[in-house]
Design a protein around this motif. Structure first.
Motif, PDB file in Angstrom:
ATOM      1  N   GLU A   1      14.909 -38.210 -12.092  1.00 20.08           N
ATOM      2  CA  GLU A   1      14.878 -39.620 -11.695  1.00 20.08           C
ATOM      3  C   GLU A   1      15.599 -39.918 -10.391  1.00 20.08           C
ATOM      4  O   GLU A   1      15.239 -40.803  -9.652  1.00 20.08           O
ATOM      5  CB  GLU A   1      15.536 -40.483 -12.798  1.00 20.08           C
ATOM      6  CG  GLU A   1      14.563 -41.098 -13.779  1.00 20.08           C
ATOM      7  CD  GLU A   1      13.360 -41.728 -13.133  1.00 20.08           C
ATOM      8  OE1 GLU A   1      13.537 -42.541 -12.209  1.00 20.08           O
ATOM      9  OE2 GLU A   1      12.224 -41.404 -13.531  1.00 20.08           O
ATOM     10  N   LYS A   2      16.672 -39.133 -10.138  1.00 19.79           N
ATOM     11  CA  LYS A   2      17.577 -39.516  -9.052  1.00 19.79           C
ATOM     12  C   LYS A   2      17.075 -39.153  -7.662  1.00 19.79           C
ATOM     13  O   LYS A   2      17.725 -39.447  -6.669  1.00 19.79           O
ATOM     14  CB  LYS A   2      18.946 -38.845  -9.280  1.00 19.79           C
ATOM     15  CG  LYS A   2      19.574 -39.251 -10.606  1.00 19.79           C
ATOM     16  CD  LYS A   2      20.761 -38.338 -10.944  1.00 19.79           C
ATOM     17  CE  LYS A   2      21.078 -38.372 -12.420  1.00 19.79           C
ATOM     18  NZ  LYS A   2      20.696 -37.110 -13.105  1.00 19.79           N
ATOM     19  N   MET A   3      15.926 -38.496  -7.561  1.00 23.56           N
ATOM     20  CA  MET A   3      15.460 -38.007  -6.266  1.00 23.56           C
ATOM     21  C   MET A   3      15.042 -39.173  -5.381  1.00 23.56           C
ATOM     22  O   MET A   3      14.496 -40.150  -5.858  1.00 23.56           O
ATOM     23  CB  MET A   3      14.270 -37.076  -6.465  1.00 23.56           C
ATOM     24  CG  MET A   3      14.503 -36.022  -7.510  1.00 23.56           C
ATOM     25  SD  MET A   3      15.974 -35.062  -7.173  1.00 23.56           S
ATOM     26  CE  MET A   3      16.596 -34.765  -8.813  1.00 23.56           C
ATOM     27  N   ASP A   4      15.272 -39.057  -4.094  1.00 26.27           N
ATOM     28  CA  ASP A   4      14.868 -40.198  -3.277  1.00 26.27           C
ATOM     29  C   ASP A   4      13.928 -39.897  -2.121  1.00 26.27           C
ATOM     30  O   ASP A   4      13.221 -40.773  -1.675  1.00 26.27           O
ATOM     31  CB  ASP A   4      16.089 -40.987  -2.797  1.00 26.27           C
ATOM     32  CG  ASP A   4      17.047 -40.104  -2.038  1.00 26.27           C
ATOM     33  OD1 ASP A   4      16.712 -38.926  -1.838  1.00 26.27           O
ATOM     34  OD2 ASP A   4      18.105 -40.607  -1.652  1.00 26.27           O
ATOM     35  N   SER A   5      13.834 -38.644  -1.656  1.00 19.92           N
ATOM     36  CA  SER A   5      13.002 -38.434  -0.471  1.00 19.92           C
ATOM     37  C   SER A   5      11.510 -38.577  -0.769  1.00 19.92           C
ATOM     38  O   SER A   5      10.755 -39.072   0.052  1.00 19.92           O
ATOM     39  CB  SER A   5      13.296 -37.076   0.159  1.00 19.92           C
ATOM     40  OG  SER A   5      12.868 -36.030  -0.682  1.00 19.92           O
ATOM     41  N   MET A   6      11.080 -38.131  -1.949  1.00 23.79           N
ATOM     42  CA  MET A   6       9.648 -38.230  -2.289  1.00 23.79           C
ATOM     43  C   MET A   6       9.436 -38.905  -3.627  1.00 23.79           C
ATOM     44  O   MET A   6       8.382 -38.763  -4.233  1.00 23.79           O
ATOM     45  CB  MET A   6       9.030 -36.832  -2.367  1.00 23.79           C
ATOM     46  CG  MET A   6       8.937 -36.098  -1.067  1.00 23.79           C
ATOM     47  SD  MET A   6       7.909 -34.625  -1.283  1.00 23.79           S
ATOM     48  CE  MET A   6       8.255 -33.769   0.234  1.00 23.79           C
ATOM     49  N   GLY A   7      10.460 -39.555  -4.146  1.00 24.85           N
ATOM     50  CA  GLY A   7      10.343 -40.130  -5.487  1.00 24.85           C
ATOM     51  C   GLY A   7      10.737 -39.076  -6.516  1.00 24.85           C
ATOM     52  O   GLY A   7      11.148 -37.978  -6.173  1.00 24.85           O
ATOM     53  N   PRO A   8      10.598 -39.421  -7.807  1.00 24.42           N
ATOM     54  CA  PRO A   8      11.108 -38.544  -8.860  1.00 24.42           C
ATOM     55  C   PRO A   8      10.325 -37.250  -9.032  1.00 24.42           C
ATOM     56  O   PRO A   8       9.142 -37.183  -8.696  1.00 24.42           O
ATOM     57  CB  PRO A   8      10.963 -39.409 -10.118  1.00 24.42           C
ATOM     58  CG  PRO A   8       9.876 -40.363  -9.806  1.00 24.42           C
ATOM     59  CD  PRO A   8       9.976 -40.644  -8.335  1.00 24.42           C
ATOM     60  N   LEU A   9      10.992 -36.255  -9.598  1.00 26.27           N
ATOM     61  CA  LEU A   9      10.298 -35.085 -10.108  1.00 26.27           C
ATOM     62  C   LEU A   9       9.494 -35.557 -11.325  1.00 26.27           C
ATOM     63  O   LEU A   9       9.964 -36.401 -12.083  1.00 26.27           O
ATOM     64  CB  LEU A   9      11.317 -34.027 -10.555  1.00 26.27           C
ATOM     65  CG  LEU A   9      10.728 -32.831 -11.297  1.00 26.27           C
ATOM     66  CD1 LEU A   9      10.956 -31.562 -10.523  1.00 26.27           C
ATOM     67  CD2 LEU A   9      11.308 -32.727 -12.692  1.00 26.27           C
ATOM     68  N   ILE A  10       8.291 -35.035 -11.494  1.00 24.04           N
ATOM     69  CA  ILE A  10       7.473 -35.452 -12.636  1.00 24.04           C
ATOM     70  C   ILE A  10       7.201 -34.255 -13.529  1.00 24.04           C
ATOM     71  O   ILE A  10       6.781 -33.196 -13.049  1.00 24.04           O
ATOM     72  CB  ILE A  10       6.144 -36.082 -12.149  1.00 24.04           C
ATOM     73  CG1 ILE A  10       6.436 -37.338 -11.323  1.00 24.04           C
ATOM     74  CG2 ILE A  10       5.252 -36.430 -13.335  1.00 24.04           C
ATOM     75  CD1 ILE A  10       5.218 -37.911 -10.627  1.00 24.04           C
ATOM     76  N   PHE A  11       7.483 -34.411 -14.810  1.00 26.78           N
ATOM     77  CA  PHE A  11       7.237 -33.345 -15.790  1.00 26.78           C
ATOM     78  C   PHE A  11       6.361 -33.895 -16.907  1.00 26.78           C
ATOM     79  O   PHE A  11       6.683 -34.925 -17.486  1.00 26.78           O
ATOM     80  CB  PHE A  11       8.570 -32.846 -16.371  1.00 26.78           C
ATOM     81  CG  PHE A  11       8.406 -31.794 -17.446  1.00 26.78           C
ATOM     82  CD1 PHE A  11       8.377 -30.449 -17.110  1.00 26.78           C
ATOM     83  CD2 PHE A  11       8.271 -32.147 -18.784  1.00 26.78           C
ATOM     84  CE1 PHE A  11       8.216 -29.464 -18.090  1.00 26.78           C
ATOM     85  CE2 PHE A  11       8.101 -31.171 -19.768  1.00 26.78           C
ATOM     86  CZ  PHE A  11       8.083 -29.827 -19.426  1.00 26.78           C
ATOM     87  N   ASN A  12       5.267 -33.222 -17.188  1.00 24.32           N
ATOM     88  CA  ASN A  12       4.410 -33.647 -18.291  1.00 24.32           C
ATOM     89  C   ASN A  12       3.878 -32.468 -19.075  1.00 24.32           C
ATOM     90  O   ASN A  12       3.316 -31.541 -18.492  1.00 24.32           O
ATOM     91  CB  ASN A  12       3.204 -34.447 -17.774  1.00 24.32           C
ATOM     92  CG  ASN A  12       3.527 -35.912 -17.612  1.00 24.32           C
ATOM     93  OD1 ASN A  12       3.828 -36.598 -18.593  1.00 24.32           O
ATOM     94  ND2 ASN A  12       3.491 -36.393 -16.384  1.00 24.32           N
ATOM     95  N   VAL A  13       4.048 -32.504 -20.393  1.00 21.37           N
ATOM     96  CA  VAL A  13       3.356 -31.552 -21.253  1.00 21.37           C
ATOM     97  C   VAL A  13       1.918 -32.033 -21.339  1.00 21.37           C
ATOM     98  O   VAL A  13       1.664 -33.195 -21.657  1.00 21.37           O
ATOM     99  CB  VAL A  13       3.993 -31.503 -22.661  1.00 21.37           C
ATOM    100  CG1 VAL A  13       3.205 -30.559 -23.566  1.00 21.37           C
ATOM    101  CG2 VAL A  13       5.451 -31.064 -22.563  1.00 21.37           C
ATOM    102  N   THR A  14       0.969 -31.161 -21.002  1.00 17.31           N
ATOM    103  CA  THR A  14      -0.416 -31.622 -20.875  1.00 17.31           C
ATOM    104  C   THR A  14      -1.373 -31.025 -21.909  1.00 17.31           C
ATOM    105  O   THR A  14      -2.428 -31.594 -22.161  1.00 17.31           O
ATOM    106  CB  THR A  14      -0.941 -31.329 -19.458  1.00 17.31           C
ATOM    107  OG1 THR A  14      -0.523 -30.004 -19.091  1.00 17.31           O
ATOM    108  CG2 THR A  14      -0.372 -32.309 -18.457  1.00 17.31           C
ATOM    109  N   THR A  15      -1.041 -29.854 -22.478  1.00 18.56           N
ATOM    110  CA  THR A  15      -1.869 -29.343 -23.586  1.00 18.56           C
ATOM    111  C   THR A  15      -0.942 -28.760 -24.639  1.00 18.56           C
ATOM    112  O   THR A  15       0.177 -28.337 -24.338  1.00 18.56           O
ATOM    113  CB  THR A  15      -2.848 -28.214 -23.166  1.00 18.56           C
ATOM    114  OG1 THR A  15      -2.114 -27.011 -22.941  1.00 18.56           O
ATOM    115  CG2 THR A  15      -3.654 -28.572 -21.932  1.00 18.56           C
ATOM    116  N   ILE A  16      -1.413 -28.732 -25.867  1.00 17.15           N
ATOM    117  CA  ILE A  16      -0.623 -28.143 -26.948  1.00 17.15           C
ATOM    118  C   ILE A  16      -1.572 -27.649 -28.031  1.00 17.15           C
ATOM    119  O   ILE A  16      -2.575 -28.289 -28.327  1.00 17.15           O
ATOM    120  CB  ILE A  16       0.391 -29.185 -27.481  1.00 17.15           C
ATOM    121  CG1 ILE A  16       1.358 -28.557 -28.474  1.00 17.15           C
ATOM    122  CG2 ILE A  16      -0.291 -30.393 -28.105  1.00 17.15           C
ATOM    123  CD1 ILE A  16       2.634 -29.368 -28.639  1.00 17.15           C
TER     124      ILE A  16
END
Ligand SMILES: [Zn+2]
Length: 404
Positions: free
Chosen positions: A221-236
């Motif tokens: 969340e805290k990143m500012d140069s390009m916005g947040p890091l995004i993490f998503n579980v996409t298949t299970i």
């Protein structure tokens, strides 16, 4: 004197759309471009030819500096054709709007580069330096084409790069990285009434994914140069039967990385997480099967400044055409209007992740091309005028950048 009138411009785009370059078959389209460029005295060569795929390079001018134009020939699958109002591979025009698979992503951008090159050459331009057109295959899956272009040294002497992916009149100067990871958990099957005889493969995987979600999202969340890091579980997936302990389970996740939380830091975090659960008795492993670093330039790099200045007159009124087919599509990428273009971070990955590697921090790099948010969707469309505008814009961009 323009070499191409409007109907010739439309013919090039129509021909490109007709090649079904869905994650393959790029060579046919590349052969077409070699022939087209050749007719106007520009020699183009095919590179890395294998099966029906290849890259293409063409160049005009002499000496240095060198400006790179790059675009990809492949398109994504049109999907359920019944959702299309016209044949995805037949360029269709209605009311000043063009429809077809790849019309935005990114055959119009590519056609604009090619026609710009032909017109510049016919006008005896550029006076100084060279323009190198790099056409790639396989951008949509794996970016293999641009990886080969970069490893063959074709970017080494390029002093600035324009990626013609669809941004409308916005200008992107950096892009997030992207990683795909697959987690596997091994257990031991047993009747669900006697779990002590087996080992549930889903349990540790579930714990790992919950923990990963929390820690990547909190720290990201805290990143500012390009916005947040995004993490998503996409298949299970896992298990075969409701009353058996599963002996295997798998999940995949996609991660969009940023300079402050880069791919190396993600790799380190993943290793720590997996090691921790394995120390507690799990049998977890993971495989990073796609790994593209973020590309960062500065918001005021030389190409941003040039593009911003010369695109202004083309940005009139509301440029983002939304017809009834797209009325539900959010205008999340606010489009440029009334001479105001936005300088943005590209949310998606482009070939730049391979082409703009090991370049200085203020390397002139932009993503700017005809298009909108309809890429990858049924009834992909493009404002026809925007296509024509970019043919002019790319020529002016080159002349401006290549001043002595
Ligand atoms: Zn694209």
């Amino acid at each position: 004197m323009a070499v191409f009138d409007d109907s010739m411009k439309m013919d090039v785009l129509k021909d490109l759309i007709a090649f079904k370059t869905v994650n393959g078959h790029e060579k046919e389209a590349a052969d077409y471009l070699v022939d087209l460029l050749g007719r106007y005295g520009i020699s183009a060569r095919l590179l890395d030819v294998h099966d029906d795929r290849c890259n293409l390079v063409a160049e005009i001018g002499e000496g240095s500096p060198v400006l790179g134009f790059t675009g990809h020939l492949d398109v994504v699958d049109p999907g359920d054709v019944s959702l299309w109002k016209s044949d995805p591979f037949a360029l269709t025009e209605s009311d000043g709007v063009l429809f077809g698979r790849g019309v935005a992503d990114m055959k119009a951008g590519l056609a604009a580069f090619v026609i710009a090159l032909i017109e510049l050459k016919a006008a005896g331009l550029p006076k100084f330096g060279r323009i190198r057109l790099l056409v790639t295959f396989g951008e949509e899956i794996g970016e293999e084409g641009s990886e080969l272009v970069a490893s063959s040294g074709l970017m080494d002497d390029v002093d600035g790069l324009v990626v013609g992916e669809p941004t409308g009149f916005n200008i992107a100067y950096s892009q997030k990285g992207s990683m795909d990871v697959k987690f596997s958990s091994v257990g031991k099957a047993a009747h669900s009434s006697m779990p002590q005889l087996g080992f549930n493969a889903i349990d540790p995987l579930m714990n790992l994914l919950t923990k990963a979600n929390r820690s990547f999202r909190d720290d990201g969340e805290k990143m500012d140069s390009m916005g947040p890091l995004i993490f998503n579980v996409t298949t299970i997936k896992g298990g075969t039967q409701v009353n058996s302990l599963p002996d295997s389970a798998e999940a995949e996740a996609n991660i969009r990385t940023v300079p402050e939380f880069d791919n190396a830091k993600v790799r380190e975090t993943l290793k720590k997480l997996v090691d921790r659960y394995n120390e507690e008795g799990a049998h977890l492993s993971y495989d990073i099967f796609m790994d593209q670093e973020p590309v960062a330039s500065t918001k005021d790099n030389r190409l941003v400044k040039i593009a911003q200045e010369l695109m202004k007159p083309y940005v009139k009124g509301e440029t983002h055409y939304l017809n009834d087919l797209f009325k539900d599509m959010p205008k999340t990428l606010q489009m440029a209007k009334n001479g105001d273009m936005l300088i943005v971070v590209s949310p998606g990955v482009t070939d730049a992740s391979n082409l703009v590697k090991d370049k200085p921090a203020d390397y002139p790099f932009i993503v700017a091309g005809p298009g909108n948010l309809s890429q990858h969707a049924p009834n992909e469309y493009l404002d026809k005028q925007m296509y024509f505008d970019f043919i002019d814009i790319y020529q002016k961009m080159a002349v401006n950048f290549l001043q002595k």
